[in-house]
Write a protein that holds these residues in place. Structure first.
Motif, mmCIF file in Angstrom:
data_model
loop_
_atom_site.group_PDB
_atom_site.id
_atom_site.type_symbol
_atom_site.label_atom_id
_atom_site.label_comp_id
_atom_site.label_asym_id
_atom_site.label_seq_id
_atom_site.Cartn_x
_atom_site.Cartn_y
_atom_site.Cartn_z
ATOM 1 N N MET A 177 0.809 -1.114 -0.095
ATOM 2 C CA MET A 177 0.154 -0.049 0.023
ATOM 3 C C MET A 177 0.810 1.099 0.018
ATOM 4 O O MET A 177 0.563 2.454 -0.767
ATOM 5 N N ARG A 178 1.960 1.312 0.760
ATOM 6 C CA ARG A 178 2.927 2.261 0.758
ATOM 7 C C ARG A 178 3.283 2.494 -0.501
ATOM 8 O O ARG A 178 3.345 3.716 -1.123
ATOM 9 N N ALA A 179 3.980 1.474 -1.202
ATOM 10 C CA ALA A 179 4.545 1.768 -2.500
ATOM 11 C C ALA A 179 3.638 2.200 -3.562
ATOM 12 O O ALA A 179 3.916 3.214 -4.474
ATOM 13 N N ASP A 180 2.383 1.956 -3.386
ATOM 14 C CA ASP A 180 1.198 2.388 -4.336
ATOM 15 C C ASP A 180 0.788 3.708 -4.104
ATOM 16 O O ASP A 180 0.710 4.662 -5.140
ATOM 17 N N LEU A 181 0.680 3.957 -2.822
ATOM 18 C CA LEU A 181 0.517 5.465 -2.567
ATOM 19 C C LEU A 181 1.717 6.449 -3.207
ATOM 20 O O LEU A 181 1.414 7.539 -3.741
ATOM 21 N N GLU A 182 2.918 6.078 -2.887
ATOM 22 C CA GLU A 182 4.051 6.847 -3.267
ATOM 23 C C GLU A 182 4.297 7.028 -4.828
ATOM 24 O O GLU A 182 4.556 7.969 -5.212
ATOM 25 N N ARG A 183 3.614 5.954 -5.095
ATOM 26 C CA ARG A 183 3.781 5.904 -6.724
ATOM 27 C C ARG A 183 2.879 6.870 -7.305
ATOM 28 O O ARG A 183 2.986 7.371 -8.365
ATOM 29 N N HIS A 184 1.753 6.933 -6.796
ATOM 30 C CA HIS A 184 0.888 8.288 -7.042
ATOM 31 C C HIS A 184 1.187 9.391 -6.584
ATOM 32 O O HIS A 184 0.369 10.338 -6.500
ATOM 33 N N GLY A 185 2.402 9.739 -6.003
ATOM 34 C CA GLY A 185 2.666 11.016 -5.429
ATOM 35 C C GLY A 185 2.285 11.497 -4.075
ATOM 36 O O GLY A 185 2.843 12.647 -3.837
ATOM 37 N N TYR A 186 1.769 10.315 -3.144
ATOM 38 C CA TYR A 186 1.514 10.587 -1.749
ATOM 39 C C TYR A 186 2.912 10.577 -0.957
ATOM 40 O O TYR A 186 3.675 9.690 -1.112
#
Length: 66
Positions: free
Chosen positions: A4-13
């Motif tokens: 989840m962290r990787a996905d959120l960071e990939r989207h700029g969060y």
């Protein structure tokens, strides 16, 4: 949680993770978050308790569950 962290960071969060409720509160005090994702069960307090305490920090006069 790491996916989840990787996905959120990939989207700029920007993501901050904490092992338990006390560390989450300390991180929030340093840098208040706009959104919080929490486990229901964690060491020291439940996710609902954490959300109530975070709400009181963000809006001191607000009851935990209004």
């Amino acid at each position: 949680m790491l996916a989840m962290r990787a996905d959120l960071e990939r989207h700029g969060y920007r993501v901050t993770m904490a092992f338990d409720g006390a560390r989450a509160l300390a991180a929030f005090d340093k840098d208040p978050a706009d959104a919080v994702v929490t486990d229901f069960r964690m060491p020291g307090m439940t996710g609902l308790e954490l959300i109530g305490l975070l709400r009181q920090r963000r809006h001191p006069g607000c009851p935990p569950w209004s």
